[in-house]
Write an enzyme that holds these catalytic residues in place. Sequence first.
Site, short mmCIF file in Angstrom:
data_model
loop_
_atom_site.label_atom_id
_atom_site.label_comp_id
_atom_site.label_asym_id
_atom_site.label_seq_id
_atom_site.Cartn_x
_atom_site.Cartn_y
_atom_site.Cartn_z
N HIS A 174 0.82 -1.22 0.00
CA HIS A 174 0.00 0.00 0.00
C HIS A 174 0.85 1.27 0.00
O HIS A 174 0.33 2.35 -0.24
CB HIS A 174 -0.98 0.00 1.18
CG HIS A 174 -0.34 0.23 2.52
ND1 HIS A 174 -0.05 -0.80 3.39
CD2 HIS A 174 0.05 1.36 3.15
CE1 HIS A 174 0.48 -0.31 4.49
NE2 HIS A 174 0.56 1.02 4.37
N ASP A 204 0.10 -7.68 1.28
CA ASP A 204 0.50 -6.28 1.45
C ASP A 204 2.02 -6.13 1.52
O ASP A 204 2.55 -5.43 2.38
CB ASP A 204 -0.15 -5.67 2.69
CG ASP A 204 -0.12 -4.14 2.66
OD1 ASP A 204 0.20 -3.57 1.60
OD2 ASP A 204 -0.39 -3.52 3.70
N GLY A 276 3.41 6.52 8.21
CA GLY A 276 4.75 6.65 7.65
C GLY A 276 5.67 5.52 8.08
O GLY A 276 6.71 5.29 7.48
N ASN A 277 5.27 4.79 9.14
CA ASN A 277 6.04 3.62 9.57
C ASN A 277 5.76 2.41 8.69
O ASN A 277 6.47 1.39 8.79
CB ASN A 277 5.72 3.27 11.02
CG ASN A 277 6.57 4.02 12.02
OD1 ASN A 277 6.08 4.91 12.71
ND2 ASN A 277 7.85 3.68 12.10
N SER A 278 4.73 2.47 7.87
CA SER A 278 4.36 1.32 7.05
C SER A 278 5.53 0.85 6.19
O SER A 278 6.15 1.64 5.50
CB SER A 278 3.17 1.66 6.15
OG SER A 278 2.01 1.84 6.91
N GLY A 334 -8.93 -26.17 -3.32
CA GLY A 334 -10.25 -26.32 -3.94
C GLY A 334 -11.32 -26.81 -3.00
O GLY A 334 -12.12 -27.70 -3.35
N VAL A 335 -11.37 -26.24 -1.78
CA VAL A 335 -12.42 -26.58 -0.83
C VAL A 335 -12.94 -25.31 -0.17
O VAL A 335 -12.24 -24.29 -0.11
CB VAL A 335 -11.92 -27.55 0.28
CG1 VAL A 335 -11.56 -28.89 -0.28
CG2 VAL A 335 -10.74 -26.94 1.04
N ILE A 337 -14.23 -24.20 3.55
CA ILE A 337 -14.08 -24.75 4.89
C ILE A 337 -14.78 -23.87 5.92
O ILE A 337 -15.12 -22.71 5.65
CB ILE A 337 -12.59 -24.90 5.27
CG1 ILE A 337 -11.87 -23.56 5.15
CG2 ILE A 337 -11.94 -25.97 4.41
CD1 ILE A 337 -10.43 -23.60 5.60
#
Length: 543
Positions: A174, A204, A276-278, A334-335, A337
């Site tokens: 992001h 992310d 800003g820490n992202s 392919g399930v 759950i």
Amino acid sequence: MREKKSQLRPRSAILLPNFVLIYSYKNAGFVPANVEMDRSNSLMKSQNSTLSLNLLRLMAFVFVVLGAFSLPIQNADAKSAPESFADLADKLLPAVVNISTTQVVEGRGNQQEMPQFPPGSPFEDFFKDFFERGQPGDSQGGQRPQKRKATSLGSGFIIDYKSNGDAFVVTNNHVVEGADEVSVILQDDTRLAAEIVGRDAKSDLAVLKIHTDRKLPSVPFGNSSSSRVGDWVVAIGNPFGLGGSVTAGIISARGRDINAGPYDDFIQTDASINRGNSGGPMFNMDGEVIGINTAIYSPSGGSVGIGFAIPSNAAQVVIKQLIKHGQVSRGWLGVHIQVVTESIAETLGLDKTEGALVASVVEDGPADKAGIKARDVILEFDGQSVTEMRKLPRIVAGTEVEKAVKVKIWRDGRIKILSVKIGRLDDTDQVASRSPKPSSKSAEVSLAELGLNIAAPTESVLKRFDLAEGTKGLVVTDVDAEGSAYEEGIRTGDVIGEISQEKVSSPDDARRLVKAAKKAGKRSVLLLVEGQSGFRFVAVQLR
């Protein structure tokens, strides 16, 4: 000579707690108040001597007892807080960078903001018309769209420097998503143009590449699985554009699901993390990256001591693929759950509420080809225990495509091992085909034991509840609001496909199976229900 009567009182009664007083009556020869005894003078002297001795013994006992209560509890084996993080910060700061992005957006230049009015105010439409069409500009009354550059800031860290001058930088997706230009700013304010190698929205994460002739420092990844709640951590980043900010705290919790994506498994920390820490790193005390700071919980927008970081073990799998392929390939089983609840576990004969219950299987998918069926409970996948339902998607996603793995399932009261060849996950959803609709001849029937009414999916019933043609099973036409079915989330319009692990196509099937379950002494029956959220199993208690 007339003998004197005397009363003896426990002298220490006011100073001692009740339990000591009780002990003194029994063992020190004390006599409770208001009890008179005849004694001669000689006997009194003898007893006074004995009393003094007993009192000394009692006082010694009291001090021992009270001293035992005041003994310090043995301290837990805990590490003390570091005297300073300065040495660690000096070592790590050069490898942490600021990320600056630029994006070109369109807007109307110098346009004033419209005043805010209460909803429904007559001035709202007037000013809206004025601001949209009444300002000078082009021939239609509005201003011509103008392009402008919007900038944003984030954080990142260098993980690898090549001999050819290339270096890879890790940050959040992001931070760079939608950016036209990306720059990496080093600790000494050197600005380098960056290329986006790859990014992944689901996790992310993003990887950038920069080039410079100077050798750049890098930081290693650590084992996030070995980190524990209470361990000290250090976060370094670029909050509010203030590059090189260092904060410290502890790991507050692990395995947090904040609904940010399908594979949430965040580390929570109280180390101060702000905007800003992202993309910045979270270090352990050995200077290893164990997390990538990604999100905060904040009513005000500032740090309130609740921050979240992607664990390094999960991030490394994605980062390696981004560097090698520029994208992420995830495994696919392919399930569909769901969680194994206590009532479902009891119905299926499981001792614990663990594993992932298979609600439905995608036709021709890897699970279908391997023989996995609805009602199976996946207990282990590729040697890893599935202790809870939400753990399975992360394990499958991290499995190499085309790899054959062993899957341990619970079916019909016993363990079974199947071999599954993992497929590749696509972003598009696959919808299973429906079977032709059953006979339209049916009537609404009450299942009082379950607290609901059902009917076969006739044309009128399908139209009434806006269900698709070809719906197979029994349609719920009414639910008792005070019954167990309602408490388990069953609503009108839901479709029951199975009862007690048997398919049902008519109300007579349902009545027969419910009656058999009650006769067998079962407390609940297991239903396969299809609702707005898809297929799921529900254990409904019998009345």
